[in-house]
Design an enzyme around this catalytic site. Sequence first.
Site, PDB file in Angstrom:
ATOM      1  CG  PHE A  73       9.018 155.861 179.403  1.00  0.00           C
ATOM      2  CD1 PHE A  73       8.333 156.771 180.346  1.00  0.00           C
ATOM      3  CD2 PHE A  73       9.692 154.843 180.061  1.00  0.00           C
ATOM      4  CE1 PHE A  73       8.129 156.358 181.484  1.00  0.00           C
ATOM      5  CE2 PHE A  73       9.417 154.385 181.458  1.00  0.00           C
ATOM      6  CZ  PHE A  73       8.397 155.180 182.112  1.00  0.00           C
ATOM      7  CD  GLU A 105      20.224 159.738 169.245  1.00  0.00           C
ATOM      8  OE1 GLU A 105      21.141 160.111 169.832  1.00  0.00           O
ATOM      9  OE2 GLU A 105      20.192 160.023 167.755  1.00  0.00           O
ATOM     10  NE  ARG A 116      15.589 150.676 190.377  1.00  0.00           N
ATOM     11  CZ  ARG A 116      14.557 151.065 190.154  1.00  0.00           C
ATOM     12  NH1 ARG A 116      13.695 150.641 189.254  1.00  0.00           N
ATOM     13  NH2 ARG A 116      13.686 151.984 191.150  1.00  0.00           N
ATOM     14  CD  GLU A 123       8.454 151.984 194.900  1.00  0.00           C
ATOM     15  OE1 GLU A 123       9.705 152.467 195.430  1.00  0.00           O
ATOM     16  OE2 GLU A 123       8.456 151.902 193.538  1.00  0.00           O
ATOM     17  CD  GLU A 167      12.682 160.096 185.622  1.00  0.00           C
ATOM     18  OE1 GLU A 167      12.613 159.692 186.612  1.00  0.00           O
ATOM     19  OE2 GLU A 167      13.552 159.449 184.815  1.00  0.00           O
ATOM     20  CD  GLU A 190       3.752 148.880 188.226  1.00  0.00           C
ATOM     21  OE1 GLU A 190       4.933 149.061 188.746  1.00  0.00           O
ATOM     22  OE2 GLU A 190       2.755 149.452 188.168  1.00  0.00           O
ATOM     23  CD  GLU A 241       6.812 147.949 191.886  1.00  0.00           C
ATOM     24  OE1 GLU A 241       7.033 149.211 191.477  1.00  0.00           O
ATOM     25  OE2 GLU A 241       5.772 147.934 192.948  1.00  0.00           O
TER      26      GLU A 241
END
Length: 217
Positions: free
Chosen positions: A30, A53, A80, A117, A140, A164, A166
């Site tokens: 990103f 920024e 997270r 998910e 976003e 990934e 996850e």
Amino acid sequence: MNDRANKARPIPPCPGLEILGEETVWNGRFPLQRITFRKRRFDGGEGGVLTWELWRRGFAVAILPYDPWSDRVALIEQFRIAALAANLDGVVTECPAGLLDPGESEEATAIRELQEETGLATDRLARIGRYILTQGGCDETITLYAARVRLDDDTATHHGLAHEHEDIRLKVIPAGEAIAMLDDNRIENATAALCLGWLARRRDTLRAEWTSKDWTD
């Protein structure tokens, strides 16, 4: 999926806005830009020069899976690092969500992320709305959906894409309990809060409408 273009989209024109400088300081998954600009003030005066920024993440969706027959929702739990850094619980109770792949529609992303998910399928989506998440420094936006699902008692609880890394745990709970979690701030992320707040206001109407229509494979 991770195959997303990492080129920052142009900043759209805006009355009274003058872009004085634009630099991509990080062009990883990103992009992170440094934007120098001036914006005319609401009173018509000349605004000062600002340098901000801007983190360019793009477009996302989140989904609230709701079983109207059993009046239950499916939330997910995952770790997270950003939540932990914010002095919150690192294991966040949230809605399934993800970013759009290039050329993918919001509805297609919602269906894909729901399956990846939670392992659940949906035959009906209700659009909740589109919101910006961190307007102070990130572009976003997220479009929220409620998805009609069937939650069986033997629904698998562990999901996520292995490539990934996850690690997602499914949490099936009565809708009333989920709304109570919102009311007493056990839900600490804005996406799930918006979804559950919408469900709290429309739950009876949605349940009546969705249970009146047969499940379509």
